[in-house]
Write a protein that holds these residues in place. Structure first.
Motif, PDB file in Angstrom:
ATOM      1  N   THR A   1      18.502  49.419 -29.936  1.00 53.57           N
ATOM      2  CA  THR A   1      18.154  50.662 -29.495  1.00 53.57           C
ATOM      3  C   THR A   1      17.185  51.597 -30.480  1.00 53.57           C
ATOM      4  O   THR A   1      16.919  52.861 -30.575  1.00 53.57           O
ATOM      5  N   ASN A   2      16.425  50.819 -31.199  1.00 53.11           N
ATOM      6  CA  ASN A   2      15.171  51.472 -32.049  1.00 53.11           C
ATOM      7  C   ASN A   2      14.145  51.044 -31.310  1.00 53.11           C
ATOM      8  O   ASN A   2      12.852  51.380 -31.693  1.00 53.11           O
ATOM      9  N   THR A   3      14.214  50.654 -29.961  1.00 57.73           N
ATOM     10  CA  THR A   3      12.894  50.696 -28.957  1.00 57.73           C
ATOM     11  C   THR A   3      12.810  51.339 -27.958  1.00 57.73           C
ATOM     12  O   THR A   3      14.152  52.165 -27.633  1.00 57.73           O
ATOM     13  N   LEU A   4      11.825  51.797 -27.287  1.00 56.93           N
ATOM     14  CA  LEU A   4      12.234  52.615 -25.883  1.00 56.93           C
ATOM     15  C   LEU A   4      12.770  52.020 -24.792  1.00 56.93           C
ATOM     16  O   LEU A   4      13.838  52.542 -24.336  1.00 56.93           O
ATOM     17  N   ALA A   5      12.660  50.605 -24.819  1.00 56.36           N
ATOM     18  CA  ALA A   5      13.505  49.585 -23.842  1.00 56.36           C
ATOM     19  C   ALA A   5      14.846  49.631 -23.916  1.00 56.36           C
ATOM     20  O   ALA A   5      15.685  49.723 -23.067  1.00 56.36           O
ATOM     21  N   GLY A   6      15.129  49.793 -25.357  1.00 52.02           N
ATOM     22  CA  GLY A   6      16.527  49.749 -25.772  1.00 52.02           C
ATOM     23  C   GLY A   6      17.270  51.057 -25.688  1.00 52.02           C
ATOM     24  O   GLY A   6      18.439  51.247 -25.615  1.00 52.02           O
ATOM     25  N   ASN A   7      16.482  52.111 -25.206  1.00 50.23           N
ATOM     26  CA  ASN A   7      17.131  53.474 -25.198  1.00 50.23           C
ATOM     27  C   ASN A   7      17.316  53.757 -23.680  1.00 50.23           C
ATOM     28  O   ASN A   7      17.708  55.227 -23.363  1.00 50.23           O
ATOM     29  N   VAL A   8      16.953  52.950 -22.852  1.00 51.23           N
ATOM     30  CA  VAL A   8      17.214  53.100 -21.283  1.00 51.23           C
ATOM     31  C   VAL A   8      18.756  53.094 -21.014  1.00 51.23           C
ATOM     32  O   VAL A   8      19.376  51.987 -21.492  1.00 51.23           O
ATOM     33  N   PRO A   9      19.461  54.053 -20.778  1.00 44.13           N
ATOM     34  CA  PRO A   9      20.981  53.946 -20.677  1.00 44.13           C
ATOM     35  C   PRO A   9      21.247  52.931 -19.390  1.00 44.13           C
ATOM     36  O   PRO A   9      20.458  52.669 -18.627  1.00 44.13           O
ATOM     37  N   PRO A  10      22.289  52.297 -19.750  1.00 38.29           N
ATOM     38  CA  PRO A  10      23.395  52.479 -20.618  1.00 38.29           C
ATOM     39  C   PRO A  10      23.017  51.924 -21.793  1.00 38.29           C
ATOM     40  O   PRO A  10      22.725  50.595 -21.906  1.00 38.29           O
ATOM     41  N   LYS A  11      23.168  52.485 -22.957  1.00 41.54           N
ATOM     42  CA  LYS A  11      22.736  51.656 -24.077  1.00 41.54           C
ATOM     43  C   LYS A  11      23.970  50.879 -24.873  1.00 41.54           C
ATOM     44  O   LYS A  11      25.026  51.144 -24.647  1.00 41.54           O
ATOM     45  N   ALA A  12      23.281  49.831 -25.624  1.00 41.63           N
ATOM     46  CA  ALA A  12      24.171  48.847 -26.135  1.00 41.63           C
ATOM     47  C   ALA A  12      24.970  49.731 -27.162  1.00 41.63           C
ATOM     48  O   ALA A  12      24.479  50.543 -27.893  1.00 41.63           O
TER      49      ALA A  12
END
Ligand code: NDP
Length: 315
Positions: A147-158
């Motif tokens: 979640t510290n990346t753009l792709a990791g912030n696309v919902p649903p987040k881990a």
């Protein structure tokens, strides 16, 4: 002698490309750990791999019995095991209902994390007894769990939360099927499983690197938008995702290039540092990447390790 690398999920995508890249060097023998023997055999032939460069051994990560049987079978080959690559994964972004492994765990976390956790723990013994100069255990991670990346912030987040669903057995009977105890969401379950992969790699490093000298590593190989991973996605997504990654996010890598990257983590003399999450920049040079807060949380890694040990029958 040749190095011997076990690669799970070597029947397609990144695993196959890595097996091919290693086999082509002439310095590696690949044990392709696959659930579909015929598919793996056809894939290896179609990739042009020399028949002496690989051995296919059946492994279904959706069954702990199969994992234990695989370990027995691989030991009977009487080959050393020098590198283990936990690569296989399932991704079920459009599933409305959860599906389950033979042991009753939600499928994504069951296969991607728990099956690999048992496999890696068992094969650590084999790595310890190998005399290869650079022994490695690699667990493929992903940006999407980060979640510290753009792709990791696309919902649903881990988000693993306090791991209450996992502690309850992840079976939808007495507990939730999601690690954090929430409602089933296939895309999130995949991302959670990738966070587990990255936490597990670091916990291995803390517990075993000094004692064993084994290098523990994870990586994000880039977005390989063409692999079978997206096979369960809606057709429009599958059509638009590769060009989107190529021209908009520019995170796209070909299967060949991604395979070369993972092969580097297997065999490059310069990539022996343990506890590292590797990524590659635009010029395809490797660098040590930062993990998100959750994916580098040592307390959580320890708790995950202890619960996972119970679930797979190691504690
Ligand atoms: P693929 O779907 O092409 O490959 C996944 C492999 O896992 C297949 O060989 C599949 O076998 C195998 N597999 C699935 N379930 C099981 C099981 N129960 N037992 C044994 N093997 C199983 O996807 P990718 O190559 O893209 O994925 C490989 C890795 O790369 C994964 O860890 C993924 O998270 C990671 N990754 C992928 C990215 C991408 O953009 N594609 C980005 C970042 C990380 P079968 O051939 O029989 O279906």
């Amino acid at each position: 002698r040749k190095g011997v690398a076990v690669i799970t999920g070597a029947s397609s995508g990144l695993g196959l490309a890595t097996a091919k890249a290693l086999a082509e060097t002439g310095k590696w023998h690949v044990i392709m750990a696959c659930r579909d023997f015929l598919k793996a055999s056809r894939a290896a032939k179609a990739a042009g791999m020399d028949k002496d460069s690989y051995t296919i051994v059946h492994l279904d990560l959706a069954s702990l019995d199969s994992v234990r049987q695989f370990v027995k079978n691989v030991r009977q080959l009487e080959m050393p095991i020098d590198v283990v690559v936990c690569n296989a994964a399932v991704y079920q972004p459009t599933a409305k209902e959860p599906s389950y492994t033979a042991d009753g765990f939600e499928m994504s976390v069951g296969v991607n994390h728990l099956g690999h956790f048992l496999l890696a723990r068992e094969l650590l013994e084999d790595l310890k007894s190998s005399d290869y100069p650079s022994k490695r255990l690699i667990i493929v991670g992903s940006i999407t769990g980060n979640t510290n990346t753009l792709a990791g912030n696309v919902p649903p987040k881990a988000n693993l939360g306090d791991l209450r669903g996992l502690a309850g057995g992840l079976n939808g009977v007495g507990s939730s099927v999601m690690i954090d105890g929430g409602e089933f969401d296939g895309a999130k379950a995949y991302k959670d499983s990738k966070v587990c992969n990255m936490l597990t790699m670091q916990e291995f490093h803390r517990r075993y690197h000094e004692e064993t000298g084994v290098t523990f590593a994870s990586l994000y190989p880039g977005c390989i938008a063409t692999t079978g991973l997206f096979r369960e996605h809606i057709p429009l997504f599958r059509l638009l995702f590769p060009p989107f990654q190529k021209y908009i996010t520019k995170g796209y890598v070909s299967e060949d290039e991604a395979g070369k990257r993972l092969a580097q983590v297997v065999s490059e003399p310069s990539l022996t540092k343990s506890g590292v999450y590797w990524s590659w920049n635009k010029n395809s040079a490797s660098f040590e990447n930062q993990l998100s807060e959750e994916a580098s949380d040592a307390e959580k890694a320890k708790k995950l390790w202890e619960i996972s040990e119970k679930l797979v029958g190691l504690a």
